[in-house]
Scaffold this motif. Structure first.
Motif, short mmCIF file in Angstrom:
data_model
loop_
_atom_site.label_atom_id
_atom_site.label_comp_id
_atom_site.label_asym_id
_atom_site.label_seq_id
_atom_site.Cartn_x
_atom_site.Cartn_y
_atom_site.Cartn_z
N THR A 32 0.84 -1.20 0.00
CA THR A 32 0.00 0.00 0.00
C THR A 32 0.87 1.25 0.00
O THR A 32 2.08 1.18 0.26
CB THR A 32 -0.92 0.03 1.23
OG1 THR A 32 -0.12 0.02 2.42
CG2 THR A 32 -1.85 -1.19 1.23
N ALA A 33 0.26 2.37 -0.28
CA ALA A 33 1.00 3.63 -0.36
C ALA A 33 1.67 3.97 0.96
O ALA A 33 2.73 4.63 0.98
CB ALA A 33 0.08 4.76 -0.79
N ASP A 34 1.09 3.53 2.08
CA ASP A 34 1.68 3.84 3.39
C ASP A 34 2.62 2.74 3.87
O ASP A 34 3.05 2.74 5.03
CB ASP A 34 0.60 4.11 4.43
CG ASP A 34 -0.36 2.94 4.63
OD1 ASP A 34 -0.18 1.90 3.96
OD2 ASP A 34 -1.29 3.06 5.45
N GLY A 35 2.95 1.79 3.00
CA GLY A 35 4.02 0.84 3.31
C GLY A 35 3.60 -0.49 3.87
O GLY A 35 4.46 -1.33 4.15
N LYS A 36 2.31 -0.73 4.04
CA LYS A 36 1.89 -2.06 4.48
C LYS A 36 2.18 -3.06 3.36
O LYS A 36 1.98 -2.76 2.19
CB LYS A 36 0.40 -2.08 4.84
CG LYS A 36 0.04 -1.18 6.02
CD LYS A 36 -1.44 -1.27 6.33
CE LYS A 36 -1.80 -0.40 7.54
NZ LYS A 36 -1.63 1.03 7.27
N ARG A 37 2.64 -4.26 3.73
CA ARG A 37 3.13 -5.19 2.73
C ARG A 37 2.86 -6.62 3.17
O ARG A 37 2.90 -6.94 4.36
CB ARG A 37 4.63 -4.99 2.54
CG ARG A 37 5.29 -5.89 1.55
CD ARG A 37 6.79 -5.56 1.39
NE ARG A 37 7.03 -4.19 0.96
CZ ARG A 37 8.14 -3.77 0.38
NH1 ARG A 37 9.12 -4.62 0.14
NH2 ARG A 37 8.28 -2.51 0.03
N ALA A 38 2.59 -7.49 2.19
CA ALA A 38 2.46 -8.92 2.45
C ALA A 38 2.94 -9.69 1.23
O ALA A 38 2.77 -9.22 0.10
CB ALA A 38 1.01 -9.28 2.79
N VAL A 39 3.52 -10.84 1.46
CA VAL A 39 4.05 -11.69 0.38
C VAL A 39 3.66 -13.14 0.66
O VAL A 39 3.70 -13.60 1.80
CB VAL A 39 5.58 -11.55 0.28
CG1 VAL A 39 6.13 -12.49 -0.79
CG2 VAL A 39 5.98 -10.10 -0.03
N HIS A 40 3.29 -13.85 -0.41
CA HIS A 40 2.94 -15.27 -0.30
C HIS A 40 3.55 -15.99 -1.50
O HIS A 40 3.57 -15.46 -2.60
CB HIS A 40 1.42 -15.44 -0.30
CG HIS A 40 0.95 -16.78 0.15
ND1 HIS A 40 0.69 -17.07 1.48
CD2 HIS A 40 0.70 -17.93 -0.53
CE1 HIS A 40 0.30 -18.33 1.59
NE2 HIS A 40 0.30 -18.87 0.38
N TRP A 41 4.04 -17.21 -1.28
CA TRP A 41 4.71 -17.93 -2.37
C TRP A 41 4.49 -19.43 -2.23
O TRP A 41 4.17 -19.94 -1.15
CB TRP A 41 6.20 -17.60 -2.38
CG TRP A 41 6.92 -18.02 -1.14
CD1 TRP A 41 7.58 -19.20 -0.91
CD2 TRP A 41 7.06 -17.25 0.07
NE1 TRP A 41 8.12 -19.21 0.36
CE2 TRP A 41 7.82 -18.03 0.98
CE3 TRP A 41 6.62 -15.97 0.46
CZ2 TRP A 41 8.14 -17.56 2.26
CZ3 TRP A 41 6.94 -15.53 1.73
CH2 TRP A 41 7.69 -16.32 2.61
N SER A 42 4.70 -20.12 -3.36
CA SER A 42 4.59 -21.57 -3.37
C SER A 42 5.19 -22.09 -4.67
O SER A 42 5.31 -21.35 -5.65
CB SER A 42 3.12 -22.00 -3.26
OG SER A 42 3.00 -23.41 -3.23
#
Length: 341
Positions: A32-42
């Protein structure tokens, strides 16, 4: 609800694609513009000739994301520095462009036209079949009499822009400074594999998949950049929060130059690769190897899906368009439900 709590649901289309063997692996990132982040992988970074798991730290051949993350941004920075203007002809920087015909159409092409794919140049040309000497191939690109045609999405446009960057900076593209988590010379052991290349006779890992970029020395204006998901998200956040570009440059990448194209980017239109739930002002881009990035300014959200869908071969239906669209639809719907203020 934080992004981490629902990114797994947004990843569901990619998980299904991995499960059916359409793609070896994938990483999805949201920011998000305010820096919230999430990552998922497989999935797998490589399945041939040996198996290697994918991770958050896997480096991907970004393919045509090079056009927006590197080339477009670098050209716009040069505009901001007063070195060029978007409506300058490329010939002001590359005076030897079609130097044997001062009336050639290529000499009138502007930076804006090339960035927005509004030229007569073809989509692609198998330049690598003419040889592998980078300097000779660059000269060939500059002197070739390109046949006229309607505007199309063209790698040739960005090859010319890459040559212009080299002329303006006095530095080869492969040696250009890059932000952290991007490289033109990645460690192959950290990379997702791409194709078993019949021309090179090996599985490609850690060198650019695009044959023309490889023949041009490993980096070109249209392809050659590698990066991790966090590198791509860093870039996307900097576009969202306004730190990457000046207001005029942001306006340029958001303003339509044609029905579908802005300066460098593709704008939202029904049926596009980002899904139909994006805001009308969303911009995005994809890469042939299976990469993609979308930036929804209205929502203050960007997402990137990085896959190695051409591994071990491009000659199969990976369903990448449907996967990208489903991921975009799922991401926007979940954001609206859980995260949007």
């Amino acid at each position: 609800m934080p992004l981490e709590s629902w990114i797994g649901q947004a990843f569901a289309p990619a998980a299904a694609s991995i499960g059916t063997g359409n793609i070896p692996g994938a990483v999805l990132g949201l920011v998000t513009a305010d820096g919230k982040r999430a990552v998922h992988w497989s999935g797998a970074a490589q399945i041939q000739p040996e198996h290697a798991p994918i991770s958050r730290e896997t480096w991907f051949d970004l393919a045509s994301l090079t056009k927006v993350i590197f080339t477009t941004t670098r050209i716009l920075h040069l505009v901001e520095e007063g070195k060029i203007a978007l409506d300058d002809p490329l010939a002001t920087v590359i005076p030897d462009l079609r130097q044997y015909d001062m009336n050639a159409a290529e000499r009138r092409l502007t930076f804006r036209q090339c960035l927005a794919h509004q030229t007569h140049l073809p989509a692609v040309e198998p330049l690598y079949t003419y040889g592998q000497d980078p300097n000779t191939l660059r000269a060939f690109i500059l002197q070739r009499v390109w046949q006229p045609g309607p505007p199309v999405y063209s790698d040739i446009n960005f090859m010319l822009l890459g040559i212009a960057i080299e002329r303006l900076t006095g530095q080869a593209l492969i040696d250009q400074p890059l932000p952290p988590r991007f490289s033109f010379r990645p460690d192959p052991a950290l990379c997702a594999a791409t194709e078993r290349c019949t021309w090179r006779g090996r599985v490609i890992r850690g060198e650019v998949h695009d044959e023309n970029a490889f023949a041009l020395g490993g980096a070109s204006g249209h392809a050659g950049l590698f990066g991790t998901i966090d590198g791509v998200l860093d870039f996307a956040q900097s576009v969202l929060d306004g730190s990457a570009l000046s207001p005029d440059s942001v306006k340029a990448i958001r303003t339509r130059e044609s029905d579908k194209r802005t300066v460098g980017w593709e704008g939202f239109h029904p049926g596009w690769h980002g899904g139909d739930s994006c805001s009308a002002g969303t911009i995005g881009h994809t890469g042939f190897t299976g990469t993609g990035l979308w930036i929804d300014f209205e929502r203050g959200l960007a997402w990137s899906l990085l896959t190695n869908r051409v591994h071990p071969s491009r000659h199969k239906d990976s369903g990448i368009l449907a996967l990208r669209r489903a991921t975009g639809e799922q991401t926007v719907a979940l954001f609206n439900r859980h995260a949007r203020p």
